[in-house]
Design a protein around this motif. Structure first.
Motif, PDB file in Angstrom:
ATOM      1  N   ARG A  60      -8.272   5.608  -8.634  1.00 14.97           N
ATOM      2  CA  ARG A  60      -7.044   5.869  -9.393  1.00 14.97           C
ATOM      3  C   ARG A  60      -5.840   5.979  -8.468  1.00 14.97           C
ATOM      4  O   ARG A  60      -4.770   5.401  -8.725  1.00 14.97           O
ATOM      5  CB  ARG A  60      -7.199   7.154 -10.222  1.00 14.97           C
ATOM      6  N   LEU A  61      -6.008   6.732  -7.383  1.00 18.56           N
ATOM      7  CA  LEU A  61      -4.913   6.866  -6.418  1.00 18.56           C
ATOM      8  C   LEU A  61      -4.597   5.525  -5.769  1.00 18.56           C
ATOM      9  O   LEU A  61      -3.419   5.141  -5.638  1.00 18.56           O
ATOM     10  CB  LEU A  61      -5.299   7.883  -5.337  1.00 18.56           C
ATOM     11  N   GLY A  62      -5.630   4.788  -5.358  1.00 18.14           N
ATOM     12  CA  GLY A  62      -5.440   3.528  -4.655  1.00 18.14           C
ATOM     13  C   GLY A  62      -4.774   2.471  -5.505  1.00 18.14           C
ATOM     14  O   GLY A  62      -3.857   1.783  -5.046  1.00 18.14           O
ATOM     15  N   THR A  63      -5.202   2.339  -6.770  1.00 15.04           N
ATOM     16  CA  THR A  63      -4.648   1.281  -7.613  1.00 15.04           C
ATOM     17  C   THR A  63      -3.179   1.543  -7.955  1.00 15.04           C
ATOM     18  O   THR A  63      -2.344   0.629  -7.877  1.00 15.04           O
ATOM     19  CB  THR A  63      -5.455   1.126  -8.907  1.00 15.04           C
ATOM     20  N   GLY A 117       3.000  -3.041  -3.628  1.00 15.93           N
ATOM     21  CA  GLY A 117       3.215  -4.465  -3.830  1.00 15.93           C
ATOM     22  C   GLY A 117       4.555  -4.748  -4.476  1.00 15.93           C
ATOM     23  O   GLY A 117       5.262  -5.704  -4.109  1.00 15.93           O
ATOM     24  N   THR A 118       4.931  -3.906  -5.421  1.00 17.79           N
ATOM     25  CA  THR A 118       6.225  -4.061  -6.090  1.00 17.79           C
ATOM     26  C   THR A 118       7.373  -3.853  -5.113  1.00 17.79           C
ATOM     27  O   THR A 118       8.348  -4.617  -5.087  1.00 17.79           O
ATOM     28  CB  THR A 118       6.338  -3.053  -7.254  1.00 17.79           C
ATOM     29  N   ILE A 119       7.272  -2.799  -4.302  1.00 22.93           N
ATOM     30  CA  ILE A 119       8.307  -2.511  -3.307  1.00 22.93           C
ATOM     31  C   ILE A 119       8.447  -3.662  -2.319  1.00 22.93           C
ATOM     32  O   ILE A 119       9.564  -4.091  -1.990  1.00 22.93           O
ATOM     33  CB  ILE A 119       7.966  -1.210  -2.543  1.00 22.93           C
ATOM     34  N   ASN A 120       7.326  -4.175  -1.847  1.00 23.17           N
ATOM     35  CA  ASN A 120       7.361  -5.191  -0.804  1.00 23.17           C
ATOM     36  C   ASN A 120       8.040  -6.474  -1.272  1.00 23.17           C
ATOM     37  O   ASN A 120       8.872  -7.050  -0.556  1.00 23.17           O
ATOM     38  CB  ASN A 120       5.942  -5.490  -0.324  1.00 23.17           C
ATOM     39  N   ILE A 121       7.693  -6.926  -2.469  1.00 20.56           N
ATOM     40  CA  ILE A 121       8.292  -8.160  -2.968  1.00 20.56           C
ATOM     41  C   ILE A 121       9.757  -7.943  -3.343  1.00 20.56           C
ATOM     42  O   ILE A 121      10.610  -8.814  -3.111  1.00 20.56           O
ATOM     43  CB  ILE A 121       7.497  -8.712  -4.165  1.00 20.56           C
ATOM     44  N   ILE A 156      -5.201  12.393   2.543  1.00 19.54           N
ATOM     45  CA  ILE A 156      -5.995  13.133   1.560  1.00 19.54           C
ATOM     46  C   ILE A 156      -7.310  12.437   1.225  1.00 19.54           C
ATOM     47  O   ILE A 156      -8.190  13.062   0.631  1.00 19.54           O
ATOM     48  CB  ILE A 156      -5.195  13.403   0.275  1.00 19.54           C
ATOM     49  N   SER A 157      -7.458  11.168   1.601  1.00 15.67           N
ATOM     50  CA  SER A 157      -8.701  10.444   1.289  1.00 15.67           C
ATOM     51  C   SER A 157      -9.601  10.299   2.507  1.00 15.67           C
ATOM     52  O   SER A 157     -10.563   9.538   2.467  1.00 15.67           O
ATOM     53  CB  SER A 157      -8.372   9.049   0.744  1.00 15.67           C
ATOM     54  N   ASN A 158      -9.298  11.034   3.582  1.00 17.35           N
ATOM     55  CA  ASN A 158     -10.074  10.933   4.815  1.00 17.35           C
ATOM     56  C   ASN A 158     -10.051   9.497   5.349  1.00 17.35           C
ATOM     57  O   ASN A 158     -11.060   8.953   5.777  1.00 17.35           O
ATOM     58  CB  ASN A 158     -11.518  11.403   4.589  1.00 17.35           C
ATOM     59  N   PHE A 159      -8.860   8.878   5.283  1.00 15.88           N
ATOM     60  CA  PHE A 159      -8.587   7.528   5.780  1.00 15.88           C
ATOM     61  C   PHE A 159      -9.323   6.429   5.007  1.00 15.88           C
ATOM     62  O   PHE A 159      -9.442   5.309   5.481  1.00 15.88           O
ATOM     63  CB  PHE A 159      -8.909   7.425   7.276  1.00 15.88           C
ATOM     64  N   SER A 160      -9.791   6.764   3.781  1.00 12.77           N
ATOM     65  CA  SER A 160     -10.469   5.746   2.972  1.00 12.77           C
ATOM     66  C   SER A 160      -9.489   4.869   2.220  1.00 12.77           C
ATOM     67  O   SER A 160      -9.800   3.730   1.878  1.00 12.77           O
ATOM     68  CB  SER A 160     -11.411   6.422   1.962  1.00 12.77           C
ATOM     69  N   VAL A 161      -8.297   5.404   1.922  1.00 14.07           N
ATOM     70  CA  VAL A 161      -7.325   4.679   1.099  1.00 14.07           C
ATOM     71  C   VAL A 161      -6.036   4.469   1.883  1.00 14.07           C
ATOM     72  O   VAL A 161      -5.391   5.422   2.309  1.00 14.07           O
ATOM     73  CB  VAL A 161      -7.009   5.456  -0.201  1.00 14.07           C
ATOM     74  N   LYS A 162      -5.679   3.204   2.076  1.00 16.69           N
ATOM     75  CA  LYS A 162      -4.381   2.831   2.634  1.00 16.69           C
ATOM     76  C   LYS A 162      -3.854   1.701   1.757  1.00 16.69           C
ATOM     77  O   LYS A 162      -4.502   0.676   1.616  1.00 16.69           O
ATOM     78  CB  LYS A 162      -4.519   2.378   4.091  1.00 16.69           C
ATOM     79  N   THR A 163      -2.669   1.906   1.210  1.00 17.73           N
ATOM     80  CA  THR A 163      -2.273   1.019   0.114  1.00 17.73           C
ATOM     81  C   THR A 163      -1.001   0.223   0.351  1.00 17.73           C
ATOM     82  O   THR A 163      -0.623  -0.567  -0.507  1.00 17.73           O
ATOM     83  CB  THR A 163      -2.080   1.847  -1.167  1.00 17.73           C
ATOM     84  N   THR A 164      -0.333   0.380   1.484  1.00 18.13           N
ATOM     85  CA  THR A 164       0.931  -0.323   1.647  1.00 18.13           C
ATOM     86  C   THR A 164       0.789  -1.672   2.332  1.00 18.13           C
ATOM     87  O   THR A 164       1.769  -2.404   2.450  1.00 18.13           O
ATOM     88  CB  THR A 164       1.940   0.537   2.441  1.00 18.13           C
ATOM     89  N   HIS A 165      -0.386  -2.014   2.797  1.00 13.19           N
ATOM     90  CA  HIS A 165      -0.617  -3.331   3.389  1.00 13.19           C
ATOM     91  C   HIS A 165      -2.090  -3.691   3.236  1.00 13.19           C
ATOM     92  O   HIS A 165      -2.924  -2.799   3.031  1.00 13.19           O
ATOM     93  CB  HIS A 165      -0.207  -3.357   4.865  1.00 13.19           C
ATOM     94  N   LEU A 166      -2.403  -4.957   3.338  1.00 10.47           N
ATOM     95  CA  LEU A 166      -3.760  -5.424   3.036  1.00 10.47           C
ATOM     96  C   LEU A 166      -4.489  -6.020   4.240  1.00 10.47           C
ATOM     97  O   LEU A 166      -5.563  -6.581   4.078  1.00 10.47           O
ATOM     98  CB  LEU A 166      -3.704  -6.471   1.915  1.00 10.47           C
ATOM     99  N   THR A 167      -3.922  -5.881   5.429  1.00 14.79           N
ATOM    100  CA  THR A 167      -4.583  -6.461   6.609  1.00 14.79           C
ATOM    101  C   THR A 167      -5.948  -5.821   6.835  1.00 14.79           C
ATOM    102  O   THR A 167      -6.977  -6.518   6.908  1.00 14.79           O
ATOM    103  CB  THR A 167      -3.707  -6.272   7.862  1.00 14.79           C
ATOM    104  N   MET A 205      -6.723  -4.176  -3.535  1.00 16.26           N
ATOM    105  CA  MET A 205      -6.201  -5.523  -3.327  1.00 16.26           C
ATOM    106  C   MET A 205      -5.646  -6.101  -4.625  1.00 16.26           C
ATOM    107  O   MET A 205      -4.532  -6.658  -4.662  1.00 16.26           O
ATOM    108  CB  MET A 205      -7.303  -6.428  -2.780  1.00 16.26           C
ATOM    109  N   LEU A 206      -6.399  -5.965  -5.717  1.00 15.52           N
ATOM    110  CA  LEU A 206      -5.964  -6.502  -7.004  1.00 15.52           C
ATOM    111  C   LEU A 206      -4.684  -5.821  -7.472  1.00 15.52           C
ATOM    112  O   LEU A 206      -3.751  -6.485  -7.949  1.00 15.52           O
ATOM    113  CB  LEU A 206      -7.080  -6.318  -8.042  1.00 15.52           C
TER     114      LEU A 206
END
Length: 285
Positions: free
Chosen positions: A16-19, A26-30, A145-156, A191-192
């Motif tokens: 939920r947090l990641g999506t 993605g919206t900000i970047n474009i 807060i996710s113990n480095f499991s969730v990073k959402t501002t880039h997809l590399t 990613m989606l």
């Protein structure tokens, strides 16, 4: 999404947090690409520009790009600073504060862009800097807060991890590993969501222009509002249960009683014997 921390988080919390945050990233970047011709959800390209400007001796631009990189770094710093300093007092406040700061930054960009932006170089550089700070806040918070499991501002890193996971899934023993399956679900959802956010921004920017940042802010309000609702509803019910057990009226229990029109008598069990208790202290006489 925000109220749980580190290893206490479930896969559902992280998805939920990641999506939602990936959609906003993605919206900000474009939006920033279309408006300012610059990416603002990551700094990989800015490091390359930084090096190129140094090699050409463009020291003014070196300072500008260095400040952009620093603000992304500083956003992550501030986000984790909030988490580690306020976590004991209130996990929700510690985790919501960086999102609130991000919303304020994006609203500032949207309002200034809609009413005052003259498309000068100085304005553009300042607004890009503010957006990089905002996405640094978001990325730092989700990672912390996710113990480095969730990073959402880039997809590399996400794309790299998915490549590794899918190669592992070529073997049966890994396809049956629940931790690897959960990790793949999380990364695929991020990613989606990021791609959907980017597509949404591209399709709506020409109608919304700078108002797209208001839409992004609403998405982020959903993130902090969801947990605010869950925490308060849970607290509401806990107060009522406390009353039912200890028969000590509280204002919240009174409200719960009135809303649900509780009239039944309570019973408590002592050993195998049950005896009726008095009606609710604030019931109708």
């Amino acid at each position: 999404m925000l109220r749980n921390y580190s290893n206490s988080r479930t896969l559902g919390d992280n998805i939920r947090l990641g999506t939602l945050t990936a959609f906003t990233a993605g919206t900000i970047n474009i939006a920033s690409l279309l408006i300012f011709l610059s990416f603002t959800s990551n700094v990989t390209g800015h490091y390359a520009i930084f090096a190129a400007e140094i090699s050409q001796g463009n020291w003014t631009q070196v300072a500008v790009v260095a400040s952009w990189i620093f603000l992304f770094f500083f956003g992550g710093f501030v986000a984790n600073l909030s988490v580690i300093n306020f976590n004991k007092k209130s996990k929700y406040f510690a985790h919501a504060l960086p999102i609130v700061l991000e919303i304020l930054c994006l609203l500032a960009v949207g309002i200034y862009g809609q009413f005052y932006y003259q498309k000068t170089l100085g304005e553009t550089e300042t607004l890009v800097a503010l957006m990089l700070f905002a996405t640094g806040l978001q990325n730092g918070l989700t990672a912390s807060i996710s113990n480095f499991s969730v990073k959402t501002t880039h997809l590399t890193g996400t794309t790299t991890d998915l490549g590794i996971l899918f190669s592992m899934f070529t073997q049966k023993k890994f396809r049956k590993n629940p931790e690897l399956i959960a990790r793949a679900k999380l990364l695929m959802s991020i990613m989606l969501a990021y791609v959907l956010g980017a597509v949404f921004s591209g399709l709506t920017y020409y109608q919304l222009e700078f108002r797209v940042f208001y839409v992004i802010s609403i998405c982020l309000l959903v993130v902090i509002g969801y947990d605010f609702y869950k925490i308060n509803i849970r607290h509401f019910r806990t107060e009522y249960r406390y009353y039912k057990i200890f028969h000590k009226p509280t204002f919240i229990a009174f409200l719960y009683y009135k809303i649900h029109n509780k009239e039944e008598e309570r019973t408590t069990s002592v050993g195998n014997n049950a005896r009726p208790q008095t009606k609710l202290a604030f019931g109708e006489k």
